[in-house]
Design an enzyme around this catalytic site. Structure first.
Site, PDB file in Angstrom:
ATOM      1  N   THR A 100       0.837  -1.196   0.000  1.00 24.06           N
ATOM      2  CA  THR A 100       0.000   0.000   0.000  1.00 24.06           C
ATOM      3  C   THR A 100       0.874   1.249   0.000  1.00 24.06           C
ATOM      4  OG1 THR A 100      -0.132   0.270   2.407  1.00 24.06           O
ATOM      5  CG2 THR A 100      -1.718  -1.233   1.381  1.00 24.06           C
ATOM      6  N   GLU A 101       0.364   2.317  -0.631  1.00 24.04           N
ATOM      7  CA  GLU A 101       1.160   3.546  -0.697  1.00 24.04           C
ATOM      8  C   GLU A 101       1.234   4.276   0.639  1.00 24.04           C
ATOM      9  OE1 GLU A 101      -2.602   4.659  -3.155  1.00 24.04           O
ATOM     10  OE2 GLU A 101      -1.524   2.832  -2.601  1.00 24.04           O
ATOM     11  N   ASN A 102       0.398   3.862   1.608  1.00 30.33           N
ATOM     12  CA  ASN A 102       0.509   4.495   2.932  1.00 30.33           C
ATOM     13  C   ASN A 102       1.478   3.744   3.846  1.00 30.33           C
ATOM     14  OD1 ASN A 102      -1.225   2.308   3.277  1.00 30.33           O
ATOM     15  ND2 ASN A 102      -2.445   3.319   4.857  1.00 30.33           N
TER      16      ASN A 102
END
Length: 216
Positions: A46-48
């Site tokens: 995930t990009e987070n």
């Protein structure tokens, strides 16, 4: 009914192979982790800042400090790793993501993607989608085939583009379409769907082979 979303998500898992590092976008893509077949070895990123995201959290097992990029409460797989957003995007921009699965407002027969802005509606920006579709080795779109009776699979996108020519596969509740230099190929039909229904719901020109499979 949200059942069609799970049908699409389940079919999307068939596009993944063992060892893939996969990014899941907001909406239908977040359901993909819940439908991964037992034994399939895929790492969700995930990009987070998570490498090894698991399925959405079951009721009563939510951890408020653990969410996916769409802010849905999720779980971690054994061996998962957490990192800052800069490292997560370094993986994306560095070409280390094998596949990205994301939603769309429009896709066209050239593989162009529009998924971030509707003219006249306030938006804070395109988010990470532009990085994801540019950096991933494979781009899979999961979405409803139509919206308000209008096709979302077009001859040419009308909304501002996220990327040009990056989409490889489109999966809807009606069909699986493959983007080729010749155009969109109808590879599979959705549950209880006919070729005629897909053609009627699709603005883009479809290439229909002699044999078209089915998924459920």
């Amino acid at each position: 009914m949200d059942d069609y979303k799970h049908v699409i998500a389940r079919r999307a898992t068939m596009e993944l192979k063992d060892g893939d590092v996969v990014n899941l976008g907001i909406g239908i893509p977040t359901l993909v982790a819940n439908h991964l077949p037992p034994g399939k070895d895929v790492v969700f990123q995930t990009e987070n800042g998570c490498i090894g995201m698991g399925p959405l959290a079951a009721e009563g097992q939510e951890d408020p400090d653990l969410s996916n990029a769409g802010s849905a409460l999720s779980t971690l797989m054994p061996g998962a790793s957490l990192c800052d957003s800069a490292t997560a995007f370094a993986l994306i921009r560095g070409g280390h993501i094998d596949a990205v699965i994301l939603g769309a407002m429009e896709v066209d027969e050239q593989g162009n993607l529009a998924n971030w802005k509707v003219p006249g509606k306030k938006m804070v920006g395109p988010g990470g989608a532009m990085d994801l579709v540019s950096g991933a080795k494979k781009v899979i779109v999961t979405m409803a085939h139509t919206q308000n009776g209008e096709s979302k699979v077009l001859k040419e996108c009308k909304l501002p583009l996220t990327a040009r020519g990056r989409v490889d596969t489109i999966i809807t509740e009606l069909a699986v379409l493959k983007v080729t230099p010749e155009g969109l190929v109808l590879k599979e039909l959705g549950p209880d769907v006919t070729i005629e229904q897909v053609v009627e719901a699709t603005e883009a020109r479809l290439i229909i082979p002699d044999k078209v499979g089915c998924f459920s």
